[in-house]
Enzyme design. Structure first.
Site, short mmCIF file in Angstrom:
data_model
loop_
_atom_site.label_atom_id
_atom_site.label_comp_id
_atom_site.label_asym_id
_atom_site.label_seq_id
_atom_site.Cartn_x
_atom_site.Cartn_y
_atom_site.Cartn_z
N ASP A 246 5.57 4.27 -8.87
CA ASP A 246 5.07 4.68 -7.56
C ASP A 246 3.54 4.63 -7.55
OD1 ASP A 246 5.46 6.21 -4.94
OD2 ASP A 246 4.18 7.59 -6.07
N GLU B 143 10.48 0.64 -7.84
CA GLU B 143 9.31 1.33 -8.42
C GLU B 143 9.44 1.40 -9.94
OE1 GLU B 143 7.85 4.23 -4.80
OE2 GLU B 143 9.03 5.12 -6.40
#
Lengths: 239, 239
Positions: free
Chosen positions: B50, B122
Site C-alpha cells: 500500500d 498491493e
C-alpha cells in the site's frame, strides 16, 4: 542581507543534522518555504514527502516486528507518523530557524507552530528525493526515526486493543465503540466470526474476521485505533 | 497435483503481465495467499505494498501535473488508488486464477471479490520489493498505472471542487458541507482568508488559507473530497 546569511547558516546546520548536503540548495529552500511567504512554497513537496515517510516507517516497523499483524503495524505507524512527532523532530534539528514565513505567520509565532514544522519536515524528505533519489530520502528518514522505532510505545502493546481504543475515545470525550457480529462463516471446516467495530457519529466502521469473536474484535479495535489516532491526534490536529 | 500445476501456470502468466520474474516464487505465492487459506498469508505484505503504491502514484501525478495543488493531487490519487481500480487491474491480469483461498472463500466466489483482489495486488507490489528492491516494485506499479495516470479523470478537473464535493456527498446521501470564515489575517500586506470546511457528522474538518474566500473554499473542498473518496469509496468499502 544579514537575514539571508542567518538563514543560510540555519540551512547548513539543518543539513548537518539531516546528515545530507544538498547539491541544489534551492530545493531545501523551497521545502522550508511556507505558502504565506511566496508562491514557490512547500505544499506540493509535502505530498511526496508524506508518501516517502509513510513507506519508510512502514518498512522499518515491518522489519523490526515480524510477528505483528497488519492492524498492529498500522497502529504503531500512526503513533510514529503524525504531526506531534514530526514537530518534535523539527524542534530537535532547529527547522524553525530555517523557515521562510510571511509576516503574518512570523508575528504569530509560525516558526514554532507544529503543523508548519511538520509540513516542512515532510517537504524536506521530498526535497532530498528530488536532489538525489528515493533511497537518499529513505536514509534520512531512517536516521531520524531509528531511535523512535526502537522505543516505540510498548506500554500499549501489553494492553489489549479494545481497552486502548476505549481509553483513546474517552481521552477525546467521544462515545464508546459498538462491536457487532456481522456474520459467521465456515472456512476450511472452521467457524469464522465477522465482527464490525462502529465508532458511531465519527462515521468510521471496519470489519475483521477471526476464529474467535474476541480475536476478531481485537483486530477491529486495532484498526479503529489507528484511524482515530491519525484523524484525531491528541495534539492539535493538522491543517 | 493437478491444481498445483494450474496455479503455477497462473503465477507464470501473472509474472508476464507484471513484466517481472520472481527469483523467489514463494514470495509471489504468499502475496496471493488469503488469510482464509493459511497462516503465511498476505496481510503484512499489503501494509508495505500500500505504501509503495501510494508513493509511486503520488510521484507519477506530481511529475505529470506540475500546476496542480497538493489538494488536487491528493484527490487525483484517491481516484486512482482505491479498491475499485486495483480490482480492475487484478481482473485484467487474471490475479484471481492465482489466488489461494480457504474453501469458504472459494465457494462464495472470493477469487473475484474486489477487496481480496485489491489486497493481493498491493501484496504483490511488496513481494516484488522483497524479491528485488523498492525500485523494481516502483517500476511494476508504473507500468500498471501509466495509462490510468494519463487518462485520469479530467471531466472533474473542469468542474469546481465545491460542486464536485456537493455531488459526491449527495451520491452518498450525506449532508452538505458547511464553509466558515475562521479568520482574516494580514500576510505581506495582503488580506488572507482562513476558511474551514466541515462535513458535520462525518467528523471531518479542514482549513485552507487564500487571498480570496472563494479560492480558499475551493481548496478545502478538494481536501474534503479526497478524504471522502478515500474513506467512503462509492464501490463497496474496503474491509
Amino acid at each position: 542581507m544579514k537575514s539571508d546569511l542567518i538563514k543560510q547558516q540555519a540551512h547548513l546546520a539543518i543539513q548537518k543534522r539531516l546528515d545530507y548536503t544538498f547539491r541544489r540548495p534551492e530545493l531545501l529552500r523551497q521545502a522550508l518555504t511556507h505558502r504565506s511567504f511566496s508562491a514557490a512554497h512547500n505544499e506540493r513537496f509535502e505530498f511526496i514527502g508524506d508518501a516517502i515517510l509513510n513507506y519508510t516507517v512502514a518498512k522499518m516497523l515491518y522489519d523490526t516486528f515480524p510477528k505483528l499483524t497488519e492492524g498492529e503495524l498500522s497502529r504503531l505507524r500512526a503513533n510514529l507518523v503524525n504531526e506531534g512527532v514530526l514537530a518534535e523532530i523539527a524542534l530537535e534539528i532547529n527547522v524553525g530557524d530555517g523557515l521562510y514565513l510571511g509576516s503574518g505567520e512570523l508575528k504569530s509565532g509560525g516558526f514554532r507552530r507544529p503543523s508548519i514544522l511538520a509540513d516542512a519536515m515532510e517537504a524536506m524528505f521530498a526535497a532530498v528525493s528530488f536532489d538525489a533519489d528515493f533511497f537518499e530520502a529513505e536514509k534520512v528518514v531512517r536516521r531520524l526515526f531509528a531511535e523512535r522505532v526502537k522505543q516505540v510505545d510498548f506500554k500499549n502493546q501489553g494492553k489489549d486493543n479494545k481497552t486502548t481504543l476505549q481509553e483513546a475515545l474517552q481521552a477525546r470525550r467521544l462515545a464508546l465503540p459498538k462491536y457487532r457480529i456481522e456474520d459467521q462463516i465456515c472456512c476450511n471446516g472452521e467457524i469464522q466470526f465477522v465482527i464490525s467495530c462502529d465508532l458511531g457519529e465519527l462515521g468510521f466502521v471496519c470489519q475483521a474476521q477471526g476464529s474467535s469473536r474476541k480475536a476478531a474484535e481485537q483486530e477491529t479495535a486495532a484498526e479503529a485505533l489507528a484511524w482515530l489516532e491519525k484523524k484525531f491526534p491528541l495534539k492539535k490536529s493538522r491543517k
